[in-house]
Design a protein around this motif. Structure first.
Motif, PDB file in Angstrom:
ATOM      1  N   GLU A  36       0.839  -1.206   0.000  1.00  8.89           N
ATOM      2  CA  GLU A  36       0.000   0.000   0.000  1.00  8.89           C
ATOM      3  C   GLU A  36       0.873   1.255   0.000  1.00  8.89           C
ATOM      4  O   GLU A  36       0.569   2.238  -0.671  1.00  8.89           O
ATOM      5  N   TYR A  37       1.946   1.212   0.761  1.00 10.66           N
ATOM      6  CA  TYR A  37       2.862   2.355   0.810  1.00 10.66           C
ATOM      7  C   TYR A  37       3.502   2.591  -0.551  1.00 10.66           C
ATOM      8  O   TYR A  37       3.507   3.713  -1.060  1.00 10.66           O
ATOM      9  N   PHE A  38       4.048   1.538  -1.155  1.00 11.53           N
ATOM     10  CA  PHE A  38       4.740   1.684  -2.433  1.00 11.53           C
ATOM     11  C   PHE A  38       3.789   2.067  -3.568  1.00 11.53           C
ATOM     12  O   PHE A  38       4.162   2.829  -4.452  1.00 11.53           O
ATOM     13  N   GLN A  39       2.570   1.538  -3.548  1.00 11.75           N
ATOM     14  CA  GLN A  39       1.637   1.768  -4.645  1.00 11.75           C
ATOM     15  C   GLN A  39       0.771   3.009  -4.461  1.00 11.75           C
ATOM     16  O   GLN A  39       0.318   3.586  -5.453  1.00 11.75           O
ATOM     17  N   GLN A  40       0.527   3.425  -3.201  1.00 15.29           N
ATOM     18  CA  GLN A  40      -0.404   4.532  -2.990  1.00 15.29           C
ATOM     19  C   GLN A  40       0.198   5.696  -2.198  1.00 15.29           C
ATOM     20  O   GLN A  40       0.222   6.835  -2.674  1.00 15.29           O
ATOM     21  N   ALA A  41       0.660   5.431  -0.991  1.00 20.19           N
ATOM     22  CA  ALA A  41       1.071   6.522  -0.090  1.00 20.19           C
ATOM     23  C   ALA A  41       2.287   7.289  -0.611  1.00 20.19           C
ATOM     24  O   ALA A  41       2.263   8.520  -0.681  1.00 20.19           O
ATOM     25  N   PRO A  43       3.706   7.407  -3.724  1.00 24.18           N
ATOM     26  CA  PRO A  43       3.426   8.174  -4.953  1.00 24.18           C
ATOM     27  C   PRO A  43       2.539   9.399  -4.691  1.00 24.18           C
ATOM     28  O   PRO A  43       2.749  10.446  -5.305  1.00 24.18           O
ATOM     29  N   ALA A  44       1.579   9.289  -3.771  1.00 24.47           N
ATOM     30  CA  ALA A  44       0.726  10.437  -3.443  1.00 24.47           C
ATOM     31  C   ALA A  44       1.541  11.552  -2.794  1.00 24.47           C
ATOM     32  O   ALA A  44       1.354  12.736  -3.097  1.00 24.47           O
ATOM     33  N   PHE A  45       2.458  11.186  -1.915  1.00 25.40           N
ATOM     34  CA  PHE A  45       3.329  12.176  -1.285  1.00 25.40           C
ATOM     35  C   PHE A  45       4.189  12.872  -2.336  1.00 25.40           C
ATOM     36  O   PHE A  45       4.298  14.104  -2.354  1.00 25.40           O
ATOM     37  N   CYS A  46       4.791  12.109  -3.224  1.00 29.65           N
ATOM     38  CA  CYS A  46       5.619  12.695  -4.287  1.00 29.65           C
ATOM     39  C   CYS A  46       4.785  13.602  -5.189  1.00 29.65           C
ATOM     40  O   CYS A  46       5.237  14.686  -5.569  1.00 29.65           O
ATOM     41  N   SER A  47       3.588  13.174  -5.514  1.00 29.27           N
ATOM     42  CA  SER A  47       2.699  13.975  -6.354  1.00 29.27           C
ATOM     43  C   SER A  47       2.365  15.303  -5.681  1.00 29.27           C
ATOM     44  O   SER A  47       2.354  16.358  -6.329  1.00 29.27           O
ATOM     45  N   LEU A  48       2.121  15.277  -4.386  1.00 33.16           N
ATOM     46  CA  LEU A  48       1.855  16.508  -3.636  1.00 33.16           C
ATOM     47  C   LEU A  48       3.035  17.460  -3.720  1.00 33.16           C
ATOM     48  O   LEU A  48       2.863  18.663  -3.958  1.00 33.16           O
ATOM     49  N   LEU A  49       4.237  16.930  -3.546  1.00 36.21           N
ATOM     50  CA  LEU A  49       5.427  17.779  -3.635  1.00 36.21           C
ATOM     51  C   LEU A  49       5.582  18.396  -5.019  1.00 36.21           C
ATOM     52  O   LEU A  49       5.990  19.551  -5.148  1.00 36.21           O
ATOM     53  N   LEU A  50       5.267  17.627  -6.045  1.00 37.05           N
ATOM     54  CA  LEU A  50       5.384  18.146  -7.411  1.00 37.05           C
ATOM     55  C   LEU A  50       4.351  19.239  -7.689  1.00 37.05           C
ATOM     56  O   LEU A  50       4.617  20.173  -8.438  1.00 37.05           O
ATOM     57  N   GLN A  51       3.184  19.130  -7.076  1.00 37.38           N
ATOM     58  CA  GLN A  51       2.117  20.119  -7.283  1.00 37.38           C
ATOM     59  C   GLN A  51       2.363  21.396  -6.483  1.00 37.38           C
ATOM     60  O   GLN A  51       2.018  22.479  -6.923  1.00 37.38           O
ATOM     61  N   GLU A  52       2.921  21.256  -5.306  1.00 32.48           N
ATOM     62  CA  GLU A  52       3.113  22.398  -4.401  1.00 32.48           C
ATOM     63  C   GLU A  52       4.580  22.842  -4.428  1.00 32.48           C
ATOM     64  O   GLU A  52       5.353  22.535  -3.533  1.00 32.48           O
ATOM     65  N   LYS A  53       4.963  23.555  -5.434  1.00 35.10           N
ATOM     66  CA  LYS A  53       6.357  23.962  -5.628  1.00 35.10           C
ATOM     67  C   LYS A  53       6.904  24.774  -4.447  1.00 35.10           C
ATOM     68  O   LYS A  53       8.081  24.713  -4.144  1.00 35.10           O
ATOM     69  N   ASN A  54       6.037  25.522  -3.756  1.00 28.93           N
ATOM     70  CA  ASN A  54       6.525  26.335  -2.638  1.00 28.93           C
ATOM     71  C   ASN A  54       7.074  25.471  -1.506  1.00 28.93           C
ATOM     72  O   ASN A  54       7.936  25.914  -0.756  1.00 28.93           O
ATOM     73  N   GLN A  74      13.185   0.490  -2.915  1.00 25.89           N
ATOM     74  CA  GLN A  74      11.962   0.329  -3.697  1.00 25.89           C
ATOM     75  C   GLN A  74      11.141   1.617  -3.799  1.00 25.89           C
ATOM     76  O   GLN A  74      10.496   1.850  -4.814  1.00 25.89           O
ATOM     77  N   ASP A  75      11.184   2.456  -2.789  1.00 22.22           N
ATOM     78  CA  ASP A  75      10.414   3.694  -2.868  1.00 22.22           C
ATOM     79  C   ASP A  75      11.122   4.728  -3.751  1.00 22.22           C
ATOM     80  O   ASP A  75      10.553   5.266  -4.690  1.00 22.22           O
ATOM     81  N   PRO A  79       9.602   5.962 -10.624  1.00 22.55           N
ATOM     82  CA  PRO A  79       9.762   7.054 -11.596  1.00 22.55           C
ATOM     83  C   PRO A  79       9.302   8.420 -11.072  1.00 22.55           C
ATOM     84  O   PRO A  79       9.948   9.428 -11.338  1.00 22.55           O
ATOM     85  N   ILE A  80       8.217   8.466 -10.300  1.00 19.23           N
ATOM     86  CA  ILE A  80       7.736   9.753  -9.802  1.00 19.23           C
ATOM     87  C   ILE A  80       8.754  10.388  -8.856  1.00 19.23           C
ATOM     88  O   ILE A  80       8.927  11.598  -8.830  1.00 19.23           O
ATOM     89  N   PHE A  81       9.470   9.564  -8.088  1.00 22.50           N
ATOM     90  CA  PHE A  81      10.474  10.115  -7.190  1.00 22.50           C
ATOM     91  C   PHE A  81      11.644  10.697  -7.970  1.00 22.50           C
ATOM     92  O   PHE A  81      12.247  11.687  -7.544  1.00 22.50           O
ATOM     93  N   GLN A  82      11.962  10.113  -9.097  1.00 23.65           N
ATOM     94  CA  GLN A  82      13.090  10.605  -9.895  1.00 23.65           C
ATOM     95  C   GLN A  82      12.871  12.051 -10.340  1.00 23.65           C
ATOM     96  O   GLN A  82      13.828  12.795 -10.534  1.00 23.65           O
ATOM     97  N   LEU A  83      11.614  12.474 -10.452  1.00 23.89           N
ATOM     98  CA  LEU A  83      11.310  13.866 -10.800  1.00 23.89           C
ATOM     99  C   LEU A  83      11.662  14.829  -9.668  1.00 23.89           C
ATOM    100  O   LEU A  83      11.829  16.017  -9.886  1.00 23.89           O
TER     101      LEU A  83
END
Length: 107
Positions: A36-41, A43-54, A74-75, A79-83
């Motif tokens: 659940e962490y690797f597939q959901q939590a 990636p969601a955290f990384c996505s939040l960071l990418l959206q909130e540049k501040n 593994q985390d 690919p999302i973390f590489q961004l």
């Protein structure tokens, strides 16, 4: 308020990572070791960071991997973390040291 030990660890961490200490807050994200962490939590955290540049501009983000995940990475291999790789730091410190200089914890 950080104690002397926390200030020393912070100074060492900033120096090792070539970060200029301007009083930035350090946010530590404690990872887990489950599907659940690797597939959901995570990636969601990384996505939040990418959206909130501040967040990335105003805070030092430190990933404290789960002890078992440090070996597989593994985390942080996702690919999302590489961004985020150039803006987020992966800790190599023990959790107790990270706790000593963190301003806030995320889990």
């Amino acid at each position: 308020m950080r104690n002397d030990r926390g200030n020393k660890i912070r100074k060492k961490f900033f120096s090792k990572n070539n970060i200029e200490d301007r009083g930035q807050k350090v946010l530590v994200y404690f990872g887990a070791d489950s599907q659940e962490y690797f597939q959901q939590a995570f990636p969601a955290f990384c996505s939040l960071l990418l959206q909130e540049k501040n967040i990335l501009d105003n805070y030092i983000i430190l990933i404290q991997q789960h002890p078992r995940v440090k070996y597989t990475n593994q985390d942080c291999a996702q690919p999302i973390f590489q961004l985020l790789r150039s803006k987020v730091y992966v800790s190599n410190l023990p959790s107790l040291e990270v706790l000593a200089f963190a301003d806030a914890l995320l889990y």
